[in-house]
Structures are given as C-alpha cells and as structure tokens.
Scaffold this motif. Structure first.
Motif, PDB file in Angstrom:
ATOM      1  N   SER A   1     -11.938  -6.402  -3.989  1.00 39.58           N
ATOM      2  CA  SER A   1     -11.581  -5.754  -2.722  1.00 39.58           C
ATOM      3  C   SER A   1     -10.577  -4.641  -2.967  1.00 39.58           C
ATOM      4  O   SER A   1      -9.786  -4.689  -3.911  1.00 39.58           O
ATOM      5  N   GLU A   2     -10.654  -3.639  -2.118  1.00 41.61           N
ATOM      6  CA  GLU A   2      -9.716  -2.528  -2.218  1.00 41.61           C
ATOM      7  C   GLU A   2      -8.328  -2.998  -1.778  1.00 41.61           C
ATOM      8  O   GLU A   2      -8.193  -3.748  -0.813  1.00 41.61           O
ATOM      9  N   PRO A   3      -7.300  -2.594  -2.513  1.00 44.45           N
ATOM     10  CA  PRO A   3      -5.947  -2.975  -2.089  1.00 44.45           C
ATOM     11  C   PRO A   3      -5.628  -2.351  -0.738  1.00 44.45           C
ATOM     12  O   PRO A   3      -6.036  -1.231  -0.440  1.00 44.45           O
ATOM     13  N   THR A   4      -4.932  -3.096   0.089  1.00 41.66           N
ATOM     14  CA  THR A   4      -4.561  -2.592   1.403  1.00 41.66           C
ATOM     15  C   THR A   4      -3.060  -2.343   1.453  1.00 41.66           C
ATOM     16  O   THR A   4      -2.275  -3.065   0.839  1.00 41.66           O
ATOM     17  N   THR A   5      -2.689  -1.323   2.183  1.00 38.62           N
ATOM     18  CA  THR A   5      -1.278  -0.997   2.361  1.00 38.62           C
ATOM     19  C   THR A   5      -0.794  -1.627   3.654  1.00 38.62           C
ATOM     20  O   THR A   5      -1.386  -1.381   4.715  1.00 38.62           O
ATOM     21  N   PRO A   6       0.231  -2.460   3.597  1.00 36.80           N
ATOM     22  CA  PRO A   6       0.710  -3.085   4.834  1.00 36.80           C
ATOM     23  C   PRO A   6       1.262  -2.028   5.785  1.00 36.80           C
ATOM     24  O   PRO A   6       1.801  -1.003   5.354  1.00 36.80           O
ATOM     25  N   PRO A   7       1.125  -2.255   7.087  1.00 40.87           N
ATOM     26  CA  PRO A   7       1.636  -1.271   8.043  1.00 40.87           C
ATOM     27  C   PRO A   7       3.155  -1.176   7.987  1.00 40.87           C
ATOM     28  O   PRO A   7       3.841  -2.166   7.695  1.00 40.87           O
TER      29      PRO A   7
ATOM     30  N   GLU B   1       4.652   1.810  12.424  1.00 41.31           N
ATOM     31  CA  GLU B   1       3.264   1.626  12.838  1.00 41.31           C
ATOM     32  C   GLU B   1       3.094   0.354  13.656  1.00 41.31           C
ATOM     33  O   GLU B   1       2.324   0.322  14.634  1.00 41.31           O
TER      34      GLU B   1
END
Length: 214
Positions: free
Chosen positions: A5-11, A15
């Motif tokens: 899975s692509e790494p996600t950036t936390p909000p 935001e």
C-alpha cells in the motif's frame, strides 16, 4: 501477489480543524436563512482578505444575527483547537458564554472597513515579525487609534470560527475581565478590520480592529 500500500500522510491539525468546521456547517448552517447567511458574509467579495479572515466576519456575524442559536450550535460544539491546550478556565468561561448568548438579542452586523484593515494588517505584519504579544505596537510604524477597540489572538488560527471562539470564550489567567468578549458583543461596534499573519513565536497572529458608526 499483494501490492504494498502507498504510504499515507496523516492530516495536520489545521486540516483536522477545517474538516470539523465543514462538518459543523453541514449540520448547522441551514438553521440560518439564505438571506441571513448572505448578509453575514459581509466581507465575501473583498479580494485583499484571505479565506480565514473572511470567515471571521461570517461566523461573528452569524453570532450577532442570532446569539441564542449560535450558542446552541457552533459555540456548543466548539471544544478548542486540535493539538492546542484549551487554556486557563476554558470550560467555565465557555459555559458562561453559552448562558450569556442565550440571553442576547440580535446585534448590528460588522461591515469591513479599509482603514481598520490597514491598522490590523500593519500590526499583524510588523508585530508578528517582531514577536510582539498583546497590544503593544512598540517597534512598529503602526499607530494606535484611541477610538478603536482591538482583539489580538496568537495560535494556529486555522479557521475563522476558531478565532471568533477564542475571543468569545476568553480563556486565560490574564482575561478574567473578559475584555475580548465584551468587544465582540458590543452593539455599538459595527465596523471591523481583520488581518492574520505569521508570528515569530506562534504560528499566527490575528488582529481584529473595531469602531462604531460615524
């Protein structure tokens, strides 16, 4: 084979707060008429204001249009900014604010004023760069008008509602007299300038300058 899975950036906290505001609008905004909401957005057409500065006019004017309704909706739901300490006596002063708003009638809407904007912009820009706090304009070229009322806020200022609620709740040991709240609820004041700029010690500095009609 399973694909990684692509790494996600936390909000960011900003935001998150904007998402909370959007949710509140979806729930509460329709309780004011379309005409009331249009009138509250008294600064919507000003190109020199950013989105958050326009929101300050909008949410403060919604409160002035119907203080009891604002108390039961936006004010009741607001519980501080994400990632920030609420401040001294936040809960007690929020409770007192809700009771005060419930007893108030409508107030005149706040309209944009170019001179007040220039004053707020000067102090937020120069005072923010110098790291000034409070209302001390020492070291700036900004003149203080003795006929003007002023509120200054230091924090993330991610939404206009947060700026408005900071002043209305007026948490903090030095704010026992609720001076900011008194300004926000002053029926004699009907003109305002708003500027939110970077600050040397805090993320942002918000300056709101007010005057009555002439």
């Amino acid at each position: 084979a399973c694909q990684p899975s692509e790494p996600t950036t936390p909000p960011t906290n900003e935001e998150i707060d904007r998402a909370k505001l959007k949710a509140m609008d979806e729930t509460f905004a329709s309780q004011w008429t379309s005409d009331e909401r249009a009138a509250a957005a008294s600064a919507a057409g000003l190109k020199y204001l950013n989105e958050v500065e326009k929101e300050v006019f909008y949410y403060l004017n919604l409160m002035r249009t119907n203080p009891p309704l604002f108390a039961r909706t936006y004010a009741a739901e607001y519980n501080g900014d994400t990632g920030w300490v609420k401040g001294y006596a936040f809960d007690e002063r929020k409770e007192s604010l809700l009771k005060e708003l419930e007893a108030l009638d409508a107030m005149p809407l706040l309209m944009p004023d170019d001179e007040l904007y220039d004053s707020a912009d000067c102090f937020a820009t120069q005072g923010g760069a110098l790291g000034n706090t409070g209302h001390d304009r020492t070291g700036t070229t900004c003149e203080a008008d003795p006929a003007m009322a002023e509120c200054c806020d230091f924090g993330n200022c991610a939404t206009g509602l947060a700026v408005v609620m900071h002043f209305l709740i007026d948490a903090g040991e030095s704010n026992a007299r609720l001076g900011h709240r008194r300004i926000m609820l002053d029926k004699r004041l009907c003109r305002m300038g708003v500027a939110i700029r970077d600050h040397a010690k805090f993320p942002k500095m918000a300056v709101l300058d007010f005057k009555g009609g002439e």
